[in-house]
Scaffold this motif. Structure first.
Motif: not given
Length: 365
Positions: A161-163, A279-280, A321-323, A357-358
């Motif tokens: 993931g990212m911010v 979807a990350m 797609t989940h951004g 997710d994991l």
């Protein structure tokens, strides 16, 4: 371009701007991670110098335990200290690491261009040599946002993931696309050229030793305005007198600001494609107070500048797609300083999403 200094406060401007198994188990016997800001002393000396090749080491500062590993990447000229207001709070929930890129802080000088591709390669080496647990959650501010996106593209198996905190973006220097009048575009381009020239001048002073000898506390090449803590101010001045600092600073400026036909070196290294991250979990934070900072820009000019900045951040959010693209009120470019609770909130939100997710636990034991 509103800059009162080429270093220290210099990068606090509108133009400076970043899946595998759990490697380190959580432990109920580990010392409790900090929940408040680390002491200033953590930024006065190196924390962990990690050899990433035969000649260079990067300064790494990690707190907390567990996965994902949150890695904070700063804007141009910045380093571990930029995350002081948020790192401790994140470390109460998971591993939280900040680091100094080559030439900055306590890291060794660069031996190659300070561009996006090399920044990503250095970070990849650091993750491996320091045996940081994956997946990674990348938190990139300003230029660090560019590097985070390129890292996720280059090593997708490592990034969960990212911010992105008021991040730079591909096409940032293509001022023709901002909808401004030609004379305003020319002013922005001239401003970039002036700051690259000033960085070159500071590098020459540092290499000749004149910068260290002058001890000019008002020099635009040093930490001005001074850091409020006199100990950190003194350390920053010492570090920023070194040729390695300005070698990295100038090279990063050139890679970010010098455009040919609207495209910079970093642009060419980091093109964007919608939904390329599937979807990350991805959050993009935009500072509401992010003006072009030219005295003769009208309110309409400023709005056009900001609108392009925000629209570009919306496009970054669309890489997933989940951004999510979030406007942060009452904040300048350094959201992690002006509104640290907002950054903490969204980083922890993405931490939870990555764990879901994991199928990792939702919190540390």
């Amino acid at each position: 371009m509103m800059r009162r200094s080429i270093s220290g406060a210099a990068h606090r401007t509108v133009f400076t701007w970043w899946l595998a198994v759990l490697a380190l188990p959580w432990s109920v016997h580990a010392a409790p991670p900090p929940t408040s800001a680390p002491p200033v002393a953590a930024y006065l000396t190196p924390q962990r110098l990690v050899a990433i090749d035969d000649t260079r080491r990067l300064n790494l500062y990690c707190l907390g335990h567990g996965a994902p590993t949150v890695i904070f990447d700063s804007g141009t000229g910045g380093g571990t200290r930029d995350w002081r207001a948020v790192q401790g709070a994140i470390a109460a929930h998971t591993t939280a690491c900040s680091y100094d890129r080559a030439g900055y802080g306590f890291s060794d000088a660069p031996t190659r261009a300070s561009d996006a591709a090399n920044a990503v390669d250095d970070l990849h080496r650091l993750v491996a040599k320091a045996a940081l647990p994956v997946p990674l959650l990348l938190v990139g501010h300003s230029n660090g946002g560019i590097y985070a996106v390129l890292y996720a593209r280059t090593y997708p198996q490592q990034v969960g993931g990212m911010v992105l905190v008021d991040p730079g973006f591909t096409g940032q220097q293509d001022f023709q696309r901002y909808g401004l009048a030609p004379e305003k575009v020319a002013e922005l381009e001239q401003g970039n050229a002036q700051w690259v020239a000033l960085a070159q001048h500071c590098l020459e002073l540092a290499r000749s030793g004149a910068l260290a000898k002058s001890q000019n506390q008002s020099s635009p090449c040093l930490d001005n305005p001074p850091n409020p803590d006199p100990r950190l101010h003194a350390v920053l001045n010492h570090l920023e007198m070194q040729p390695g600092f300005f070698a990295a600073y100038l090279s990063e400026f050139q890679s970010t600001f010098v455009a040919e036909h609207g495209s910079t070196r970093n642009d060419r290294e980091s093109p964007l494609s919608a939904h390329e991250f599937g979807a990350m979990p991805l959050v993009v934070l935009t500072a509401a107070r992010h003006p072009a900072a030219w005295p003769d820009f009208t309110a309409q000019d400023q709005q056009k500048y900001f609108d392009y900045w925000k629209q570009s951040h919306d496009r970054l959010a669309a890489l997933s797609t989940h951004g999510q693209s979030i406007l942060v009120p009452n904040s300048g470019h350094f959201i992690q300083r002006d509104q640290p609770d907002t950054v903490i909130h969204y980083v922890l939100h993405v931490v939870d999403q990555v764990r879901k997710d994991l199928q990792y636990p939702s919190s540390q034991p």
